[in-house]
Scaffold this motif. Structure first.
Motif, short mmCIF file in Angstrom:
data_model
loop_
_atom_site.label_atom_id
_atom_site.label_comp_id
_atom_site.label_asym_id
_atom_site.label_seq_id
_atom_site.Cartn_x
_atom_site.Cartn_y
_atom_site.Cartn_z
N UNK A 203 0.89 -1.31 0.08
CA UNK A 203 -0.25 -0.09 -0.02
C UNK A 203 0.73 1.16 0.05
N UNK A 204 1.89 1.40 0.66
CA UNK A 204 2.82 2.44 0.99
C UNK A 204 3.30 2.64 -0.66
N UNK A 205 3.88 1.66 -1.39
CA UNK A 205 4.45 1.75 -2.60
C UNK A 205 3.57 2.53 -3.55
N UNK A 206 2.46 1.92 -3.48
CA UNK A 206 1.29 2.32 -4.47
C UNK A 206 0.74 3.61 -4.26
N UNK A 207 0.75 4.29 -2.91
CA UNK A 207 0.53 5.81 -2.69
C UNK A 207 1.47 6.71 -2.86
N UNK A 208 2.77 6.13 -2.70
CA UNK A 208 4.08 7.00 -3.17
C UNK A 208 4.10 7.14 -4.42
N UNK A 209 3.67 6.01 -5.35
CA UNK A 209 3.81 6.37 -6.84
C UNK A 209 2.59 7.25 -7.25
N UNK A 210 1.66 7.05 -6.71
CA UNK A 210 0.30 8.05 -6.97
C UNK A 210 0.69 9.40 -6.72
N UNK A 211 1.23 9.67 -5.55
CA UNK A 211 1.43 11.03 -5.04
C UNK A 211 2.83 11.67 -6.07
N UNK A 212 3.76 10.74 -6.37
CA UNK A 212 4.76 11.10 -7.20
C UNK A 212 4.27 11.53 -8.52
N UNK A 234 -11.54 6.44 -7.43
CA UNK A 234 -10.76 7.44 -7.18
C UNK A 234 -11.16 7.52 -5.33
N UNK A 235 -12.26 7.12 -5.03
CA UNK A 235 -12.77 7.06 -3.59
C UNK A 235 -11.73 6.05 -2.77
N UNK A 236 -11.37 5.14 -3.31
CA UNK A 236 -10.47 4.37 -2.42
C UNK A 236 -9.01 4.94 -2.40
N UNK A 237 -8.66 5.63 -3.24
CA UNK A 237 -7.36 6.19 -3.39
C UNK A 237 -7.38 7.53 -2.41
N UNK A 238 -8.52 8.23 -2.37
CA UNK A 238 -8.64 9.33 -1.77
C UNK A 238 -8.77 9.05 0.01
N UNK A 239 -9.48 7.66 0.16
CA UNK A 239 -9.32 7.27 1.49
C UNK A 239 -8.01 7.01 1.95
N UNK A 241 -5.25 8.28 0.81
CA UNK A 241 -4.42 9.37 1.06
C UNK A 241 -4.97 10.23 2.49
N UNK A 242 -6.26 10.32 2.78
CA UNK A 242 -6.48 10.82 4.04
C UNK A 242 -6.06 10.25 5.22
N UNK A 243 -5.74 8.76 5.10
CA UNK A 243 -5.59 7.76 6.34
C UNK A 243 -3.92 8.05 6.36
N UNK A 244 -3.25 8.09 5.19
CA UNK A 244 -1.59 8.20 5.37
C UNK A 244 -1.14 9.50 5.44
N UNK A 245 -1.72 10.32 4.49
CA UNK A 245 -1.29 11.64 4.61
C UNK A 245 -1.85 12.80 5.38
N UNK A 246 -3.13 12.50 6.04
CA UNK A 246 -3.83 13.42 6.58
C UNK A 246 -4.41 14.56 6.12
N UNK A 247 -4.62 14.60 4.71
CA UNK A 247 -4.95 15.57 3.81
C UNK A 247 -5.68 14.95 2.56
N UNK A 248 -6.55 15.75 1.98
CA UNK A 248 -7.18 15.40 0.69
C UNK A 248 -6.20 15.47 -0.46
N UNK A 249 -6.41 14.43 -1.62
CA UNK A 249 -5.61 14.47 -2.71
C UNK A 249 -5.75 15.98 -3.44
N UNK A 250 -6.91 16.59 -3.43
CA UNK A 250 -7.02 18.06 -3.82
C UNK A 250 -6.15 19.07 -3.38
#
Length: 259
Positions: A203-212, A234-239, A241-250
């Motif tokens: 999961x960490x790799x996938x979110x790192x890839x997405x944010x990059x 998109x809802x899955x990705x957004x959840x 992000x909120x869980x691991x980043x503490x902010x929305x993707x927008x």
């Protein structure tokens, strides 16, 4: 998208906000260190710099002016506020090095342990403006501290390589199949050598890839980013992000455009 992805752009969530003197240094002992990283800063009085990371699912060894510490894996975005002057020399450790510092890395999640190595610490302190010059000495110490590596330790390294870099790995079963072992063995290895579950690593790799990708392609629809990196929608990705980043993707995208 290639199976093995480049990780050089991952980690810092806002690279434009890093101190001017930040660098990664290739390791000499690749079985123990993924890479070395250095940072120095000199901020005017009254100013600060917030360094925000979505760290790799791994542990670090960090040398600073006051101490040496072993930092366990993080479970979410981590933030460090820099003020005044300072420096750090860090090593992103391979899993094989972790048992030399703790037999239960899960207890070090989002936390650290002191490392008693006064002579080595003084050597690094004396060369704080040329930290790359002391990497070899630190690696020699690290090699002696860790000792001979077992076949299991090498297997743990291979597991981490796949989880962190192979974009075709989407499940723990994928990881087990790629290694030719059972999912039970995968979980045992990550418990002993990482301190995070194998699915958390993926999961960490996938979110790192997405944010990059978002940083480099701010105009792409978030729904398309989600599909690109294997999220259900998109809802899955957004959840995530909120869980691991503490902010929305927008909000994340806006800040990457306007630091």
């Amino acid at each position: 998208m290639t199976a093995t992805s480049d990780v050089s752009g991952r980690g810092p969530l806002f690279p434009a906000e890093l101190p001017s003197d930040f660098a990664r240094i290739p390791p000499g002992h690749q079985d123990l260190v993924a890479w070395w990283w250095t940072s120095t800063w000199d901020l005017p009085s009254g100013y600060h710099s917030s360094q925000e990371l979505l760290a790799f699912p791994a542990s670090n060894l960090a040398f600073e002016r006051e101490h040496v510490r072993f930092w366990g894996p993080t479970t979410r975005r981590s933030t460090r506020v820099l003020v005044g002057q300072g420096w750090v020399l860090g090593a992103l450790l391979r899993p094989a090095a972790v048992p030399a510092f703790t037999q239960q890395p899960a207890t070090c999640r989002d936390a650290s342990l002191p490392v008693v190595a006064p002579q080595l610490h003084e050597t690094v302190r004396a060369s704080e403006r040329n930290l790359a010059d002391v990497v070899g000495k630190v690696e020699t110490w690290l090699e002696g501290h860790v000792g001979p590596l077992t076949d299991e330790a090498h297997q743990a390294n291979r597991l981490a390589d796949l989880a962190i870099t192979d974009s075709t790995i989407a499940t723990v079963q994928d990881l087990a199949d790629a290694l030719g072992i059972s999912t039970r063995t995968v979980n045992r290895l990550t418990t002993k050598y990482v301190g995070l579950s194998p699915y958390t690593m993926i999961r960490r790799r996938r979110l790192q890839e997405a944010t990059e990708w978002i940083r480099g392609n701010p105009d792409e629809a978030l729904a398309d980013v989600a599909v690109r990196y294997g999220f259900v929608d998109q809802a899955h990705l957004s959840r995530e992000a909120r869980t691991l980043l503490g902010l929305t993707l927008t909000d994340y995208r806006v800040r990457t455009i306007r630091p």
